[in-house]
Scaffold this motif. Sequence first.
Motif, PDB file in Angstrom:
ATOM      1  N   CYS A  84       0.844  -1.189   0.000  1.00  0.00           N
ATOM      2  CA  CYS A  84       0.000   0.000   0.000  1.00  0.00           C
ATOM      3  C   CYS A  84       0.881   1.241   0.000  1.00  0.00           C
ATOM      4  O   CYS A  84       1.792   1.369   0.832  1.00  0.00           O
ATOM      5  CB  CYS A  84      -0.922   0.016   1.217  1.00  0.00           C
ATOM      6  SG  CYS A  84      -2.058   1.432   1.252  1.00  0.00           S
ATOM      7  N   VAL A  85       0.626   2.122  -0.942  1.00  0.00           N
ATOM      8  CA  VAL A  85       1.369   3.374  -1.054  1.00  0.00           C
ATOM      9  C   VAL A  85       0.602   4.468  -0.322  1.00  0.00           C
ATOM     10  O   VAL A  85      -0.582   4.682  -0.575  1.00  0.00           O
ATOM     11  CB  VAL A  85       1.546   3.776  -2.531  1.00  0.00           C
ATOM     12  CG1 VAL A  85       2.369   5.061  -2.628  1.00  0.00           C
ATOM     13  CG2 VAL A  85       2.191   2.658  -3.314  1.00  0.00           C
ATOM     14  N   ILE A  86       1.271   5.164   0.579  1.00  0.00           N
ATOM     15  CA  ILE A  86       0.672   6.302   1.271  1.00  0.00           C
ATOM     16  C   ILE A  86       0.863   7.547   0.419  1.00  0.00           C
ATOM     17  O   ILE A  86       1.997   7.886   0.041  1.00  0.00           O
ATOM     18  CB  ILE A  86       1.307   6.519   2.659  1.00  0.00           C
ATOM     19  CG1 ILE A  86       1.241   5.228   3.487  1.00  0.00           C
ATOM     20  CG2 ILE A  86       0.624   7.672   3.381  1.00  0.00           C
ATOM     21  CD1 ILE A  86      -0.157   4.712   3.726  1.00  0.00           C
ATOM     22  N   THR A  87      -0.227   8.212   0.083  1.00  0.00           N
ATOM     23  CA  THR A  87      -0.148   9.411  -0.751  1.00  0.00           C
ATOM     24  C   THR A  87      -0.795  10.584  -0.039  1.00  0.00           C
ATOM     25  O   THR A  87      -1.490  10.424   0.968  1.00  0.00           O
ATOM     26  CB  THR A  87      -0.869   9.203  -2.100  1.00  0.00           C
ATOM     27  OG1 THR A  87      -2.277   9.077  -1.861  1.00  0.00           O
ATOM     28  CG2 THR A  87      -0.356   7.959  -2.811  1.00  0.00           C
ATOM     29  N   SER A  88      -0.575  11.759  -0.585  1.00  0.00           N
ATOM     30  CA  SER A  88      -1.257  12.943  -0.088  1.00  0.00           C
ATOM     31  C   SER A  88      -2.726  12.888  -0.490  1.00  0.00           C
ATOM     32  O   SER A  88      -3.089  12.330  -1.527  1.00  0.00           O
ATOM     33  CB  SER A  88      -0.602  14.198  -0.676  1.00  0.00           C
ATOM     34  OG  SER A  88      -1.429  15.331  -0.486  1.00  0.00           O
ATOM     35  N   ALA A  89      -3.579  13.496   0.336  1.00  0.00           N
ATOM     36  CA  ALA A  89      -5.004  13.581   0.006  1.00  0.00           C
ATOM     37  C   ALA A  89      -5.295  14.710  -0.965  1.00  0.00           C
ATOM     38  O   ALA A  89      -6.411  14.809  -1.475  1.00  0.00           O
ATOM     39  CB  ALA A  89      -5.819  13.773   1.290  1.00  0.00           C
ATOM     40  N   ALA A  90      -4.291  15.545  -1.259  1.00  0.00           N
ATOM     41  CA  ALA A  90      -4.466  16.633  -2.217  1.00  0.00           C
ATOM     42  C   ALA A  90      -4.526  16.074  -3.632  1.00  0.00           C
ATOM     43  O   ALA A  90      -4.201  14.906  -3.875  1.00  0.00           O
ATOM     44  CB  ALA A  90      -3.327  17.643  -2.088  1.00  0.00           C
ATOM     45  N   ILE A  91      -4.924  16.908  -4.581  1.00  0.00           N
ATOM     46  CA  ILE A  91      -5.131  16.446  -5.954  1.00  0.00           C
ATOM     47  C   ILE A  91      -3.882  15.786  -6.553  1.00  0.00           C
ATOM     48  O   ILE A  91      -3.982  14.687  -7.118  1.00  0.00           O
ATOM     49  CB  ILE A  91      -5.628  17.603  -6.840  1.00  0.00           C
ATOM     50  CG1 ILE A  91      -7.066  17.979  -6.443  1.00  0.00           C
ATOM     51  CG2 ILE A  91      -5.580  17.223  -8.322  1.00  0.00           C
ATOM     52  CD1 ILE A  91      -7.604  19.206  -7.132  1.00  0.00           C
ATOM     53  N   PRO A  92      -2.674  16.383  -6.449  1.00  0.00           N
ATOM     54  CA  PRO A  92      -1.501  15.702  -7.019  1.00  0.00           C
ATOM     55  C   PRO A  92      -1.276  14.321  -6.399  1.00  0.00           C
ATOM     56  O   PRO A  92      -0.930  13.366  -7.108  1.00  0.00           O
ATOM     57  CB  PRO A  92      -0.351  16.658  -6.694  1.00  0.00           C
ATOM     58  CG  PRO A  92      -1.002  17.989  -6.563  1.00  0.00           C
ATOM     59  CD  PRO A  92      -2.324  17.720  -5.924  1.00  0.00           C
ATOM     60  N   GLY A  93      -1.476  14.218  -5.084  1.00  0.00           N
ATOM     61  CA  GLY A  93      -1.300  12.934  -4.414  1.00  0.00           C
ATOM     62  C   GLY A  93      -2.309  11.895  -4.879  1.00  0.00           C
ATOM     63  O   GLY A  93      -1.996  10.710  -5.010  1.00  0.00           O
ATOM     64  N   ARG A  94      -3.528  12.339  -5.141  1.00  0.00           N
ATOM     65  CA  ARG A  94      -4.549  11.400  -5.601  1.00  0.00           C
ATOM     66  C   ARG A  94      -4.267  10.935  -7.039  1.00  0.00           C
ATOM     67  O   ARG A  94      -4.572   9.794  -7.390  1.00  0.00           O
ATOM     68  CB  ARG A  94      -5.935  12.036  -5.491  1.00  0.00           C
ATOM     69  CG  ARG A  94      -6.383  12.203  -4.039  1.00  0.00           C
ATOM     70  CD  ARG A  94      -7.785  12.748  -3.930  1.00  0.00           C
ATOM     71  NE  ARG A  94      -8.187  12.892  -2.549  1.00  0.00           N
ATOM     72  CZ  ARG A  94      -8.734  11.929  -1.810  1.00  0.00           C
ATOM     73  NH1 ARG A  94      -8.947  10.743  -2.345  1.00  0.00           N
ATOM     74  NH2 ARG A  94      -9.073  12.148  -0.558  1.00  0.00           N
ATOM     75  N   ILE A  95      -3.661  11.800  -7.849  1.00  0.00           N
ATOM     76  CA  ILE A  95      -3.254  11.370  -9.189  1.00  0.00           C
ATOM     77  C   ILE A  95      -2.134  10.334  -9.080  1.00  0.00           C
ATOM     78  O   ILE A  95      -2.131   9.317  -9.790  1.00  0.00           O
ATOM     79  CB  ILE A  95      -2.823  12.576 -10.037  1.00  0.00           C
ATOM     80  CG1 ILE A  95      -4.036  13.474 -10.317  1.00  0.00           C
ATOM     81  CG2 ILE A  95      -2.189  12.120 -11.354  1.00  0.00           C
ATOM     82  CD1 ILE A  95      -3.705  14.758 -11.053  1.00  0.00           C
ATOM     83  N   VAL A  96      -1.186  10.582  -8.176  1.00  0.00           N
ATOM     84  CA  VAL A  96      -0.136   9.589  -7.929  1.00  0.00           C
ATOM     85  C   VAL A  96      -0.771   8.261  -7.513  1.00  0.00           C
ATOM     86  O   VAL A  96      -0.357   7.185  -7.967  1.00  0.00           O
ATOM     87  CB  VAL A  96       0.844  10.084  -6.846  1.00  0.00           C
ATOM     88  CG1 VAL A  96       1.768   8.954  -6.394  1.00  0.00           C
ATOM     89  CG2 VAL A  96       1.665  11.255  -7.363  1.00  0.00           C
ATOM     90  N   GLY A  97      -1.793   8.344  -6.661  1.00  0.00           N
ATOM     91  CA  GLY A  97      -2.486   7.135  -6.233  1.00  0.00           C
ATOM     92  C   GLY A  97      -3.097   6.378  -7.406  1.00  0.00           C
ATOM     93  O   GLY A  97      -3.026   5.148  -7.478  1.00  0.00           O
ATOM     94  N   ARG A  98      -3.700   7.111  -8.335  1.00  0.00           N
ATOM     95  CA  ARG A  98      -4.278   6.468  -9.528  1.00  0.00           C
ATOM     96  C   ARG A  98      -3.189   5.776 -10.345  1.00  0.00           C
ATOM     97  O   ARG A  98      -3.385   4.670 -10.866  1.00  0.00           O
ATOM     98  CB  ARG A  98      -4.992   7.511 -10.387  1.00  0.00           C
ATOM     99  CG  ARG A  98      -6.357   7.960  -9.851  1.00  0.00           C
ATOM    100  CD  ARG A  98      -6.944   9.008 -10.791  1.00  0.00           C
ATOM    101  NE  ARG A  98      -8.241   9.492 -10.352  1.00  0.00           N
ATOM    102  CZ  ARG A  98      -9.413   9.013 -10.787  1.00  0.00           C
ATOM    103  NH1 ARG A  98      -9.418   8.019 -11.670  1.00  0.00           N
ATOM    104  NH2 ARG A  98     -10.552   9.511 -10.357  1.00  0.00           N
TER     105      ARG A  98
END
Length: 239
Positions: A84-98
Amino acid sequence: MASIEKKIRKKLETAAMSDAVSGTAARLISRHLEKVYQHTDWEFHGREDVIEAVSGGKPIIFALWHGRLAMAARGWNPSWSPYCVITSAAIPGRIVGRIMRNFGLDTMPMKDRKNNTAASLQVARMMRAGTTIGFAIDGPEGPKRVAKAMPIDWARLTGAPIWLYTNSVEKYRTVNSWDDLMLPKPGGRGVMMYRKWDVEIPKKIDPETREAMRLKLQADLDALTLEADQLMGHDGLIN
């Protein structure tokens, strides 16, 4: 007026997170990263060691610098263990999550500058169930290559070891961003390096010891990243 601006901002954020916008961006970026991966002559240092470390459902904490995130999705194979990758909840982090999910990895967003006690407890539960946790330890907003103490705290909480990861390539460019993100170009050589952080972390530590460990973690990840860059023919750290 403030209320109207808030509504407009919320609509823009919603649009940005839609599949039509962020989903398309993530798919295009994922395709490019896969092209880079397939057209680079990679060598791997320590990969067999990390695979052995997570065998039998043993989780680890996988630490890297934000500036080396571009190829991080290819630094882990989901067949090794749950991840599981921990990402930021901000828009750039959510794109990284995708992007990470496009490569078969799970993700969990954490709010920036907020109390993440509930998220930390969720991380602990996942790790106790055998899920490895990976994240950029200087993210989501930097400063660049300044480690947060979170991996040490999570290691204390779960008993899981910390592993360092980095990557480097011969051909690249950097983005004008706070982390000087390295974007590999297709062709040439590349290296991915995995190394166990061989520091024993006790369940209870005083603030001074915690800070000393944080600084050592920072220095050791810098050293590993410099080693990778030098293997690719660069004189020093490229970002």
